[in-house]
Write a protein that holds these residues in place. Sequence first.
Motif, short mmCIF file in Angstrom:
data_model
loop_
_atom_site.label_atom_id
_atom_site.label_comp_id
_atom_site.label_asym_id
_atom_site.label_seq_id
_atom_site.Cartn_x
_atom_site.Cartn_y
_atom_site.Cartn_z
N LEU A 15 41.08 72.44 125.63
CA LEU A 15 40.61 72.05 124.64
C LEU A 15 40.50 70.25 124.30
N ALA A 16 42.16 70.45 124.59
CA ALA A 16 42.68 69.41 124.82
C ALA A 16 41.70 67.93 125.39
N GLU A 17 42.09 68.41 126.42
CA GLU A 17 41.67 67.92 127.74
C GLU A 17 39.78 67.49 127.43
N ARG A 18 38.91 68.58 127.04
CA ARG A 18 37.98 68.09 126.99
C ARG A 18 37.32 67.17 125.12
N MET A 19 38.49 67.05 124.73
CA MET A 19 38.53 65.95 123.60
C MET A 19 38.78 65.00 123.55
N LYS A 20 39.76 65.15 124.14
CA LYS A 20 40.54 63.50 125.03
C LYS A 20 39.10 63.31 125.43
N LYS A 21 38.46 63.91 126.51
CA LYS A 21 37.00 63.36 127.26
C LYS A 21 36.02 62.77 126.34
N GLN A 22 36.09 63.69 125.24
CA GLN A 22 34.79 63.05 124.17
C GLN A 22 35.27 61.74 123.15
N ILE A 23 36.48 61.66 123.34
CA ILE A 23 37.47 60.66 122.91
C ILE A 23 37.30 58.94 123.16
N ILE A 24 37.01 58.97 124.85
CA ILE A 24 37.01 58.65 125.85
C ILE A 24 36.31 58.04 125.70
N ARG A 25 35.12 58.64 125.87
CA ARG A 25 33.54 58.68 126.66
C ARG A 25 32.65 57.60 124.92
N GLY A 26 33.62 58.38 123.87
CA GLY A 26 33.31 57.50 122.38
C GLY A 26 32.16 58.23 121.95
N GLU A 27 31.98 59.62 122.36
CA GLU A 27 31.17 60.85 122.06
C GLU A 27 31.94 61.00 120.25
N LEU A 28 33.05 60.80 120.01
CA LEU A 28 33.49 60.56 118.85
C LEU A 28 35.01 59.01 119.06
N ALA A 29 34.25 58.68 117.94
CA ALA A 29 34.58 56.96 118.09
C ALA A 29 35.66 57.10 116.56
N PRO A 30 36.78 55.73 117.18
CA PRO A 30 38.02 55.79 116.45
C PRO A 30 37.37 55.76 114.82
N GLY A 31 38.28 56.20 114.11
CA GLY A 31 38.08 56.34 112.80
C GLY A 31 36.86 57.55 112.22
N ASP A 32 36.83 58.21 113.70
CA ASP A 32 36.30 59.60 113.11
C ASP A 32 36.95 60.40 112.55
N LYS A 33 36.00 61.36 111.89
CA LYS A 33 36.24 62.64 111.36
C LYS A 33 36.43 63.46 112.83
N LEU A 34 37.50 64.64 112.94
CA LEU A 34 36.63 65.60 113.83
C LEU A 34 36.35 66.72 113.01
N PRO A 35 36.06 67.28 113.01
CA PRO A 35 34.86 68.91 112.71
C PRO A 35 36.56 69.47 112.34
N SER A 36 36.39 70.25 111.58
CA SER A 36 37.62 71.54 110.65
C SER A 36 37.97 72.54 111.81
N VAL A 37 38.68 72.68 112.03
CA VAL A 37 39.32 73.36 113.20
C VAL A 37 38.07 75.01 113.07
N ARG A 38 38.06 75.27 112.36
CA ARG A 38 36.81 76.54 112.18
C ARG A 38 35.43 76.15 112.85
N GLU A 39 34.93 74.82 112.15
CA GLU A 39 34.15 74.59 112.63
C GLU A 39 34.25 74.23 114.74
N THR A 40 35.14 73.63 115.05
CA THR A 40 35.70 73.78 116.21
C THR A 40 35.63 74.90 117.00
N GLY A 41 36.16 75.48 116.15
CA GLY A 41 36.47 77.67 117.27
C GLY A 41 35.00 78.28 117.16
N ILE A 42 34.59 77.78 116.06
CA ILE A 42 33.22 78.14 116.77
C ILE A 42 32.47 78.20 117.36
N GLU A 43 32.33 76.47 117.41
CA GLU A 43 31.21 75.80 118.89
C GLU A 43 32.12 75.61 119.95
#
Lengths: 126, 229
Positions: A15-43
């Motif tokens: 999951l860390a690798e997956r999120m790192k890729k999202q961050i590098i791609r800019g899908e999650l931009a610098p300063g963006d708030k990550l979804p809550s732990v539970r939200e990510t868990g459900i997703e």
Amino acid sequence: MADIFHSSQPIYQQLAERMKKQIIRGELAPGDKLPSVRETGIEVSVNPNTVQRTYRELESMHIVESRRGQGTFVTEDEGVLESIREEMKTELMTTFFQGMHEMGYTNEEIERGLIDFLNEKGEQKG
Amino acid sequence: MITLTNVSKRYGTKKALDHVNLELTPGKLIGLVGENGSGKSTTLKLIAGLNHPTNGEVRVNGEKVTRKIADSVSYLSELDEYYRFFTVKRSIEFQSSQFKDFDKEKAYEILKFMKLDPNDKLKHLSKGNRGRLKIVLSLARNVPVILMDEPFSGLDPMVRNSIVKGLISFIDLEKQLVLITTHEIREVENILDEVVAIKAGSIIGHHNVEELREQKQMGIVDWMTEVYE
């Protein structure tokens, strides 16, 4: 959705690798708030305890930071993001070259192969 | 916290559990896995106070288990045991009248999540929706221990998936311990913290699932295959 992870490797790392890729791609931009732990868990259908561990892992790499009472945010330190991007590139290239060398390709052949491959595919992705 | 100390259970001459020692800590989703007749349901019933050990002791949060433990343990049976002439809404009212800790607001929240209609009669619900309703009734209690016996059994993949998501959404892993028996290991592969394997009435393994992956590069199915041989 359960199939996005291999059952024989730690889910928190995958999951860390997956999120790192999202961050590098800019899908999650610098300063963006990550979804809550539970939200990510459900997703991704993963135990919230595991997601929590992923967030701690990303935090220890300084890719994200948790702000008390506010949540977890992508770092705004471009230097960190650039070095993660380089690191992931190096990792993938190492695997690629290992595989090619195992099949007996020389560096020259690999280089030519890469250029041909890129010319054929152009900038098209995937 | 659940502890089983040297627990045996016999039905007549048949040994269902044989000198079982087990310690389960709060804040975790734990899977109890094993083949049919291995003692999974018996273990759950002993913890729920629905059955008594022949020998040994079962404790929940330090308290020796009796029928009264139902105050701190929510138990989901593998059977369909609700009144078929009830509506969904009436089932919630009934459950609420039985348990002080039943959180009606949460029940309706889970109901909405599971896309159930409160006015439907139970006898008109599909098997899948009856499975979903059981989850609603079981998760809406504010109790430290939730036990679920085969919640996925006989349900189609869509329903199983909604139950997995329901578990992730509505259990409170800050406070609750959830123990679930299942055959559908692939379904729970990514949501379990720990797995306990039981065979012929004996515990043959108990592991943190991420550690299995990290130390042995094994998923639950691989590990089960190994310990069961």
